[in-house]
Design a protein around this motif. Structure first.
Motif, PDB file in Angstrom:
ATOM      1  N   ILE A  76       0.881  -1.170   0.000  1.00 54.47           N
ATOM      2  CA  ILE A  76       0.000   0.000   0.000  1.00 54.47           C
ATOM      3  C   ILE A  76       0.914   1.214   0.000  1.00 54.47           C
ATOM      4  CG2 ILE A  76      -1.790   1.284   1.214  1.00 54.47           C
ATOM      5  CD1 ILE A  76      -2.701  -1.438   2.397  1.00 54.47           C
ATOM      6  N   TYR A  77       0.930   1.918  -1.109  1.00 53.70           N
ATOM      7  CA  TYR A  77       1.824   3.062  -1.319  1.00 53.70           C
ATOM      8  C   TYR A  77       0.938   4.244  -1.691  1.00 53.70           C
ATOM      9  CZ  TYR A  77       6.094   5.416  -3.100  1.00 53.70           C
ATOM     10  OH  TYR A  77       7.144   6.272  -3.313  1.00 53.70           O
ATOM     11  N   LEU A  78       0.466   4.965  -0.686  1.00 56.88           N
ATOM     12  CA  LEU A  78      -0.430   6.086  -0.942  1.00 56.88           C
ATOM     13  C   LEU A  78       0.359   7.253  -1.522  1.00 56.88           C
ATOM     14  CD1 LEU A  78      -2.809   5.949   2.162  1.00 56.88           C
ATOM     15  CD2 LEU A  78      -3.061   4.872  -0.091  1.00 56.88           C
ATOM     16  N   THR A  79       0.043   7.575  -2.759  1.00 59.10           N
ATOM     17  CA  THR A  79       0.787   8.604  -3.490  1.00 59.10           C
ATOM     18  C   THR A  79       0.007   9.910  -3.526  1.00 59.10           C
ATOM     19  OG1 THR A  79      -0.157   7.925  -5.608  1.00 59.10           O
ATOM     20  CG2 THR A  79       1.899   6.864  -4.933  1.00 59.10           C
ATOM     21  N   TYR A  80       0.725  10.959  -3.875  1.00 62.24           N
ATOM     22  CA  TYR A  80       0.129  12.287  -4.031  1.00 62.24           C
ATOM     23  C   TYR A  80       0.377  12.709  -5.471  1.00 62.24           C
ATOM     24  CZ  TYR A  80      -1.122  17.123  -2.997  1.00 62.24           C
ATOM     25  OH  TYR A  80      -1.722  18.346  -2.978  1.00 62.24           O
ATOM     26  N   PRO A  81      -0.610  12.531  -6.348  1.00 65.21           N
ATOM     27  CA  PRO A  81      -0.388  12.718  -7.779  1.00 65.21           C
ATOM     28  C   PRO A  81      -0.017  14.142  -8.203  1.00 65.21           C
ATOM     29  CG  PRO A  81      -2.706  12.263  -7.331  1.00 65.21           C
ATOM     30  CD  PRO A  81      -1.967  12.105  -6.042  1.00 65.21           C
ATOM     31  N   LYS A  82      -0.266  15.127  -7.358  1.00 69.52           N
ATOM     32  CA  LYS A  82       0.080  16.502  -7.713  1.00 69.52           C
ATOM     33  C   LYS A  82       1.563  16.794  -7.536  1.00 69.52           C
ATOM     34  CE  LYS A  82      -4.493  18.308  -6.830  1.00 69.52           C
ATOM     35  NZ  LYS A  82      -5.306  19.271  -6.106  1.00 69.52           N
ATOM     36  N   ASP A  83       2.275  15.893  -6.873  1.00 69.31           N
ATOM     37  CA  ASP A  83       3.715  16.054  -6.670  1.00 69.31           C
ATOM     38  C   ASP A  83       4.419  14.917  -7.401  1.00 69.31           C
ATOM     39  OD1 ASP A  83       6.332  16.270  -5.834  1.00 69.31           O
ATOM     40  OD2 ASP A  83       5.870  16.286  -3.700  1.00 69.31           O
ATOM     41  N   THR A  84       5.139  15.254  -8.445  1.00 74.52           N
ATOM     42  CA  THR A  84       5.782  14.226  -9.267  1.00 74.52           C
ATOM     43  C   THR A  84       7.203  13.900  -8.810  1.00 74.52           C
ATOM     44  OG1 THR A  84       6.532  15.898 -10.840  1.00 74.52           O
ATOM     45  CG2 THR A  84       4.400  14.839 -11.289  1.00 74.52           C
ATOM     46  N   SER A  85       7.644  14.463  -7.699  1.00 77.14           N
ATOM     47  CA  SER A  85       9.010  14.227  -7.235  1.00 77.14           C
ATOM     48  C   SER A  85       9.254  12.778  -6.800  1.00 77.14           C
ATOM     49  CB  SER A  85       9.364  15.176  -6.084  1.00 77.14           C
ATOM     50  OG  SER A  85       8.571  14.881  -4.950  1.00 77.14           O
ATOM     51  N   ASP A  86       8.196  12.035  -6.532  1.00 76.89           N
ATOM     52  CA  ASP A  86       8.328  10.659  -6.056  1.00 76.89           C
ATOM     53  C   ASP A  86       8.050   9.640  -7.168  1.00 76.89           C
ATOM     54  OD1 ASP A  86       9.022   9.053  -3.862  1.00 76.89           O
ATOM     55  OD2 ASP A  86       6.922   8.639  -3.408  1.00 76.89           O
ATOM     56  N   GLU A  87       7.931  10.097  -8.408  1.00 73.18           N
ATOM     57  CA  GLU A  87       7.574   9.210  -9.515  1.00 73.18           C
ATOM     58  C   GLU A  87       8.568   8.083  -9.733  1.00 73.18           C
ATOM     59  OE1 GLU A  87       6.295  10.645 -13.345  1.00 73.18           O
ATOM     60  OE2 GLU A  87       4.939  12.051 -12.366  1.00 73.18           O
ATOM     61  N   ASP A  88       9.864   8.344  -9.552  1.00 74.40           N
ATOM     62  CA  ASP A  88      10.863   7.288  -9.758  1.00 74.40           C
ATOM     63  C   ASP A  88      10.676   6.152  -8.756  1.00 74.40           C
ATOM     64  OD1 ASP A  88      11.956   8.652 -11.887  1.00 74.40           O
ATOM     65  OD2 ASP A  88      13.611   9.499 -10.723  1.00 74.40           O
ATOM     66  N   ASN A  89      10.408   6.504  -7.497  1.00 73.25           N
ATOM     67  CA  ASN A  89      10.172   5.473  -6.480  1.00 73.25           C
ATOM     68  C   ASN A  89       8.917   4.667  -6.796  1.00 73.25           C
ATOM     69  OD1 ASN A  89      12.405   6.022  -4.875  1.00 73.25           O
ATOM     70  ND2 ASN A  89      11.311   7.557  -3.687  1.00 73.25           N
ATOM     71  N   LEU A  90       7.861   5.364  -7.201  1.00 76.53           N
ATOM     72  CA  LEU A  90       6.610   4.686  -7.529  1.00 76.53           C
ATOM     73  C   LEU A  90       6.802   3.756  -8.726  1.00 76.53           C
ATOM     74  CD1 LEU A  90       3.613   4.155  -7.193  1.00 76.53           C
ATOM     75  CD2 LEU A  90       3.171   6.213  -8.539  1.00 76.53           C
ATOM     76  N   THR A  91       7.489   4.218  -9.741  1.00 79.88           N
ATOM     77  CA  THR A  91       7.738   3.382 -10.920  1.00 79.88           C
ATOM     78  C   THR A  91       8.542   2.143 -10.545  1.00 79.88           C
ATOM     79  OG1 THR A  91       7.633   5.283 -12.391  1.00 79.88           O
ATOM     80  CG2 THR A  91       8.786   3.346 -13.226  1.00 79.88           C
ATOM     81  N   TYR A  92       9.542   2.316  -9.701  1.00 84.93           N
ATOM     82  CA  TYR A  92      10.373   1.200  -9.235  1.00 84.93           C
ATOM     83  C   TYR A  92       9.521   0.159  -8.520  1.00 84.93           C
ATOM     84  CZ  TYR A  92      13.781  -1.092  -6.110  1.00 84.93           C
ATOM     85  OH  TYR A  92      14.518  -2.008  -5.389  1.00 84.93           O
ATOM     86  N   ILE A  93       8.708   0.581  -7.583  1.00 83.21           N
ATOM     87  CA  ILE A  93       7.860  -0.336  -6.819  1.00 83.21           C
ATOM     88  C   ILE A  93       6.798  -0.960  -7.725  1.00 83.21           C
ATOM     89  CG2 ILE A  93       6.118  -0.481  -4.970  1.00 83.21           C
ATOM     90  CD1 ILE A  93       9.030  -0.395  -3.965  1.00 83.21           C
ATOM     91  N   ARG A  94       6.185  -0.168  -8.577  1.00 86.78           N
ATOM     92  CA  ARG A  94       5.145  -0.692  -9.480  1.00 86.78           C
ATOM     93  C   ARG A  94       5.707  -1.783 -10.381  1.00 86.78           C
ATOM     94  NH1 ARG A  94       4.315  -0.189 -14.439  1.00 86.78           N
ATOM     95  NH2 ARG A  94       5.595   1.664 -14.678  1.00 86.78           N
ATOM     96  N   ARG A  95       6.878  -1.562 -10.947  1.00 83.61           N
ATOM     97  CA  ARG A  95       7.481  -2.567 -11.831  1.00 83.61           C
ATOM     98  C   ARG A  95       7.797  -3.856 -11.081  1.00 83.61           C
ATOM     99  NH1 ARG A  95      11.430   1.154 -15.615  1.00 83.61           N
ATOM    100  NH2 ARG A  95       9.737   1.906 -16.953  1.00 83.61           N
ATOM    101  N   LEU A  96       8.335  -3.729  -9.879  1.00 86.46           N
ATOM    102  CA  LEU A  96       8.628  -4.929  -9.085  1.00 86.46           C
ATOM    103  C   LEU A  96       7.350  -5.682  -8.732  1.00 86.46           C
ATOM    104  CD1 LEU A  96      11.435  -3.616  -6.741  1.00 86.46           C
ATOM    105  CD2 LEU A  96      11.644  -5.468  -8.413  1.00 86.46           C
ATOM    106  N   CYS A  97       6.316  -4.943  -8.343  1.00 89.03           N
ATOM    107  CA  CYS A  97       5.039  -5.584  -8.011  1.00 89.03           C
ATOM    108  C   CYS A  97       4.454  -6.282  -9.240  1.00 89.03           C
ATOM    109  CB  CYS A  97       4.053  -4.559  -7.454  1.00 89.03           C
ATOM    110  SG  CYS A  97       4.435  -4.039  -5.772  1.00 89.03           S
ATOM    111  N   ASP A  98       4.533  -5.643 -10.390  1.00 91.21           N
ATOM    112  CA  ASP A  98       4.036  -6.272 -11.615  1.00 91.21           C
ATOM    113  C   ASP A  98       4.825  -7.529 -11.941  1.00 91.21           C
ATOM    114  OD1 ASP A  98       2.125  -4.317 -11.899  1.00 91.21           O
ATOM    115  OD2 ASP A  98       3.155  -3.253 -13.517  1.00 91.21           O
ATOM    116  N   GLU A  99       6.132  -7.469 -11.806  1.00 94.15           N
ATOM    117  CA  GLU A  99       6.986  -8.612 -12.133  1.00 94.15           C
ATOM    118  C   GLU A  99       6.760  -9.794 -11.195  1.00 94.15           C
ATOM    119  OE1 GLU A  99      11.745  -9.706 -12.466  1.00 94.15           O
ATOM    120  OE2 GLU A  99      11.133  -7.609 -12.356  1.00 94.15           O
TER     121      GLU A  99
END
Length: 138
Positions: A76-99
């Motif tokens: 559970i990674y509650l994100t704040y879509p108005k702030d894109t500074s954390d996009e790299d972390n989210l992409t990293y976690i999303r890809r691992l979860c998908d894999e």
């Protein structure tokens, strides 16, 4: 089940409220979290939360490594879509979860569905696919 919690700074209070609401379900499982998120959730709920480093100090990578080794069953990674500074972390976690077929919630609605599903046993297939005897404890 091993559940990882992460929250953007603007979503930490929402994560706390979510964990208070679902403490009865979450407390039946092993919960881990990045730095401040883990601390505030543990203080608010009284649940034991395995702490990792803060996001800025490698906590996301610590959780990512555990996803890669099939030690995490839900994120559970509650994100704040108005702030894109954390996009790299989210992409990293999303890809691992998908894999690794790990359910990931990035908003409150999806988090509620996952926790309700967890309570119903909808994620029990993970115990069959990834038995604890072959997995490391958090």
């Amino acid at each position: 089940m091993n559940i990882a919690l992460m929250a953007h700074d603007n979503r930490k209070e929402l994560m706390v409220q979510f964990c208070i609401a679902y403490c009865g379900i979450l407390s039946k499982h092993t919960v881990c979290a990045t730095g401040t998120t883990g601390r505030v959730v543990a203080e608010a709920t009284g649940m034991p939360v395995k702490p990792f480093m803060g996001r800025a100090h490698g906590g996301v990578q610590q959780i990512g490594a555990r996803i890669a080794y099939d030690e995490i069953d839900m994120v559970i990674y509650l994100t704040y879509p108005k702030d894109t500074s954390d996009e790299d972390n989210l992409t990293y976690i999303r890809r691992l979860c998908d894999e690794h077929n790990v359910p990931l919630a990035t908003n409150l609605a999806t988090a509620e569905m996952l926790v309700q599903g967890l309570n119903r046993g909808d994620l029990d297939w993970r115990e069959i696919a990834y038995p604890h005897s072959k997995r490391h404890a958090l």
